[in-house]
Design a protein around this motif. Structure first.
Motif, short mmCIF file in Angstrom:
data_model
loop_
_atom_site.label_atom_id
_atom_site.label_comp_id
_atom_site.label_asym_id
_atom_site.label_seq_id
_atom_site.Cartn_x
_atom_site.Cartn_y
_atom_site.Cartn_z
N LYS A 186 1.39 -1.44 -0.08
CA LYS A 186 0.53 -0.11 0.09
C LYS A 186 1.26 1.32 0.10
CE LYS A 186 -2.13 -1.46 3.56
NZ LYS A 186 -2.19 -3.06 4.21
N THR A 187 0.44 2.39 -0.47
CA THR A 187 0.41 3.61 -0.33
C THR A 187 0.59 4.18 1.32
OG1 THR A 187 1.05 4.27 -2.56
CG2 THR A 187 0.98 6.29 -1.26
N THR A 188 1.38 4.52 1.82
CA THR A 188 0.93 5.46 3.37
C THR A 188 -0.21 6.30 3.20
OG1 THR A 188 3.11 4.60 4.16
CG2 THR A 188 1.84 5.89 5.31
N GLU A 189 -1.37 6.62 4.18
CA GLU A 189 -1.82 7.98 4.47
C GLU A 189 -0.77 8.83 4.93
OE1 GLU A 189 -5.88 9.03 5.88
OE2 GLU A 189 -5.44 7.18 6.72
N PRO A 190 -1.31 9.95 3.96
CA PRO A 190 -0.27 11.31 4.26
C PRO A 190 -1.17 11.45 6.02
CG PRO A 190 -1.32 11.21 2.51
CD PRO A 190 -1.82 9.78 2.52
N PRO A 191 -0.09 12.67 6.33
CA PRO A 191 -0.90 13.05 7.51
C PRO A 191 -1.68 14.08 7.41
CG PRO A 191 1.71 13.70 7.09
CD PRO A 191 1.18 12.69 6.40
N THR A 192 -2.35 14.40 7.60
CA THR A 192 -3.82 15.38 8.45
C THR A 192 -3.28 17.10 8.12
OG1 THR A 192 -4.59 15.54 10.50
CG2 THR A 192 -5.49 13.70 8.63
N VAL A 193 -3.64 17.76 7.23
CA VAL A 193 -3.55 18.86 8.07
C VAL A 193 -3.58 19.35 9.28
CG1 VAL A 193 -3.82 21.25 7.86
CG2 VAL A 193 -4.14 19.78 6.02
N GLU A 194 -4.08 18.32 9.98
CA GLU A 194 -4.38 18.98 11.76
C GLU A 194 -3.43 17.84 12.53
OE1 GLU A 194 -6.45 19.70 15.15
OE2 GLU A 194 -6.11 20.93 13.38
N GLN A 195 -2.96 17.21 12.01
CA GLN A 195 -1.49 16.14 12.13
C GLN A 195 -0.95 16.50 12.51
OE1 GLN A 195 -2.26 12.41 10.85
NE2 GLN A 195 -3.06 11.63 12.50
N VAL A 196 -0.31 17.55 10.96
CA VAL A 196 0.98 18.95 11.39
C VAL A 196 0.41 19.83 12.18
CG1 VAL A 196 2.30 19.66 9.43
CG2 VAL A 196 1.58 17.09 9.24
N ARG A 197 -0.87 20.19 11.79
CA ARG A 197 -0.27 21.42 13.18
C ARG A 197 0.10 21.17 14.50
NH1 ARG A 197 -3.41 24.27 16.31
NH2 ARG A 197 -5.17 22.66 15.81
N LEU A 198 -0.55 20.22 14.28
CA LEU A 198 -0.54 19.74 15.97
C LEU A 198 0.86 19.43 16.56
CD1 LEU A 198 -3.82 17.32 16.27
CD2 LEU A 198 -3.43 19.76 17.74
N THR A 199 1.72 18.67 15.62
CA THR A 199 2.64 18.59 15.72
C THR A 199 3.79 18.89 15.64
OG1 THR A 199 2.80 15.85 14.27
CG2 THR A 199 5.03 16.88 14.79
N ARG A 200 3.17 20.43 14.80
CA ARG A 200 4.56 21.39 15.22
C ARG A 200 4.19 22.56 16.29
NH1 ARG A 200 4.31 22.62 8.46
NH2 ARG A 200 4.88 21.02 7.31
N ILE A 201 3.16 21.84 16.56
CA ILE A 201 3.20 22.85 18.08
C ILE A 201 2.95 21.97 19.33
CG2 ILE A 201 1.38 23.28 19.94
CD1 ILE A 201 -0.60 24.41 17.59
N LEU A 202 3.14 21.01 19.01
CA LEU A 202 4.04 20.25 20.22
C LEU A 202 5.16 19.69 20.63
CD1 LEU A 202 1.54 16.21 20.36
CD2 LEU A 202 1.62 18.63 21.84
N ASP A 203 6.09 19.45 19.49
CA ASP A 203 7.57 20.10 18.69
C ASP A 203 7.65 21.08 17.98
OD1 ASP A 203 10.17 19.29 18.68
OD2 ASP A 203 9.65 18.25 17.59
N ALA A 204 7.69 22.35 19.19
CA ALA A 204 7.60 23.76 17.41
C ALA A 204 9.15 24.15 17.77
CB ALA A 204 7.19 24.61 18.73
N HIS A 205 9.99 23.42 18.40
CA HIS A 205 11.40 23.63 18.35
C HIS A 205 12.40 22.22 17.76
CE1 HIS A 205 11.90 27.37 20.78
NE2 HIS A 205 10.82 26.81 20.86
N LYS A 206 11.12 22.28 17.24
CA LYS A 206 12.28 19.98 16.39
C LYS A 206 12.77 19.69 16.73
CE LYS A 206 10.24 22.50 11.77
NZ LYS A 206 9.52 21.61 11.66
N ILE A 207 12.67 19.51 17.96
CA ILE A 207 13.45 18.25 19.21
C ILE A 207 13.34 17.55 18.55
CG2 ILE A 207 14.08 17.91 21.29
CD1 ILE A 207 14.28 20.72 21.52
N TYR A 208 12.44 16.47 17.76
CA TYR A 208 12.40 15.18 17.96
C TYR A 208 12.17 14.82 16.13
CZ TYR A 208 12.13 15.17 22.90
OH TYR A 208 11.46 14.75 24.25
N THR A 209 11.19 16.22 15.92
CA THR A 209 10.84 16.43 14.62
C THR A 209 12.20 16.48 13.70
OG1 THR A 209 9.59 18.73 14.41
CG2 THR A 209 8.62 15.92 14.66
N GLY A 210 13.52 17.13 14.52
CA GLY A 210 14.72 17.80 13.52
C GLY A 210 15.76 17.66 14.11
N SER A 211 16.48 19.08 13.78
CA SER A 211 17.75 18.59 14.55
C SER A 211 18.51 20.05 15.92
CB SER A 211 18.77 19.42 13.51
OG SER A 211 18.27 20.66 13.05
N GLY A 212 16.76 19.91 16.59
CA GLY A 212 17.07 21.02 18.04
C GLY A 212 17.18 21.08 18.72
#
Length: 287
Positions: free
Chosen positions: A237-263
């Motif tokens: 299968k092709t994985t279902e992309p993240p929703t706009v809401e999921q991305v928005r929440l992830t960026r609030i929860l990890d605003a400094h990209k500690i876990y989703t970047g190089s913060g």
């Protein structure tokens, strides 16, 4: 039902968080490790699983933090919690079968979902390893006792090995009914969520197979990043992309990209205090 609006500007680490969130069902009791597992659990709590209860190793049950969690001893772990108890009580409850999901990661994983977060041997051994890692913490207990475990880690050939150097967290051991023979109460890994694909496990052999690839990723690319002869689903299968809401929440929860970047690389004490102050305001809007 309102149609999901998918994001188009997401990063692969954000995709990983969204996929981890989707593995949590409403009402699940989730034992979440710090980092991507916690992000995934919190995104699930705020979207598809509002009645999920998140527990953390230090004894926090049902936290909804106002600040970014960097360790199990952070004050943020108990913010808005249903209750706080002791570490031994939390693990005791887990061994009694009260946890539906354990979310874990590691430095190495093999084709049966065994995880290593203890040591990378290289040409050495346990006593003279190439790298000494943080160790188990609660990872062994989670993998042994949770009804199902979700593994989250980046796809990397150095991490996805034929056989882990050391079993810190038991997966399906050497496959088949090995867990049952070993007397482990939990059902073991249900999925390995990566930044490029999702692996699941054959119900009989318990060997990992490629179930879906993320948009823009090929099966060949995944196979090149795995050190064993990877089994592939007949209809990948092709994985279902993240929703706009999921991305928005992830960026609030990890605003400094500690876990989703190089913060984390740029985290000084001054930056840490500033991050806590800023995240308090951002997360207060969510909880």
């Amino acid at each position: 039902m309102v149609a999901q609006q998918y994001a188009t500007d997401y990063t692969l680490p954000e995709m990983l968080v969204a996929c981890a969130a989707r593995e949590i069902q409403n009402g699940d009791v989730v034992f979440a490790g710090v980092g991507t597992p916690t992000l995934g659990a919190l995104v699930a709590k705020l979207t598809n699983a509002p009645e999920a209860i998140i527990a953390m190793e230090s004894g926090s049950i049902g936290c909804q933090p106002y600040r970014v969690i960097l360790g199990i001893g952070d004050n943020a772990c108990v913010e808005n919690a249903i209750c706080t108890t002791s570490l031994w009580r939390l693990f005791s409850d887990q061994q009694r079968g009260f946890f539906d999901v354990g979310m874990v990661g590691g430095a190495q994983v093999d084709k049966f979902g065994n995880l290593n977060s203890t040591a990378i041997f290289g040409s050495g051994d346990y006593y003279r390893p190439k790298s000494r890692l943080p160790g188990s913490g609660g990872a062994n207990d989670i993998g042994a006792s949770a009804k199902r475990t979700i593994i989250t880690m980046p796809l990397d050939k150095r991490r996805f090995v034929e056989k882990v150097d050391y079993i810190t967290t038991p997966g399906h051991l050497d496959g088949g009914d090995a867990r049952k023979r070993a007397g482990l109460p939990g059902d073991g890994p249900a999925a390995i969520i990566t930044d490029k694909c999702i692996f699941r496990f054959d119900p009989v052999t318990k060997e990992a197979y490629l179930d879906s690839v993320h948009p823009g990723v090929s099966v060949e690319e995944v196979k090149a990043m795995v050190a064993w002869d990877l089994k592939v689903a007949e209809n990948v299968k092709t994985t279902e992309p993240p929703t706009v809401e999921q991305v928005r929440l992830t960026r609030i929860l990890d605003a400094h990209k500690i876990y989703t970047g190089s913060g984390l690389k740029n985290l000084t004490f001054e930056n840490y205090v500033k991050m806590l102050e800023e995240s308090y305001e951002l997360l207060h809007q969510l909880f």
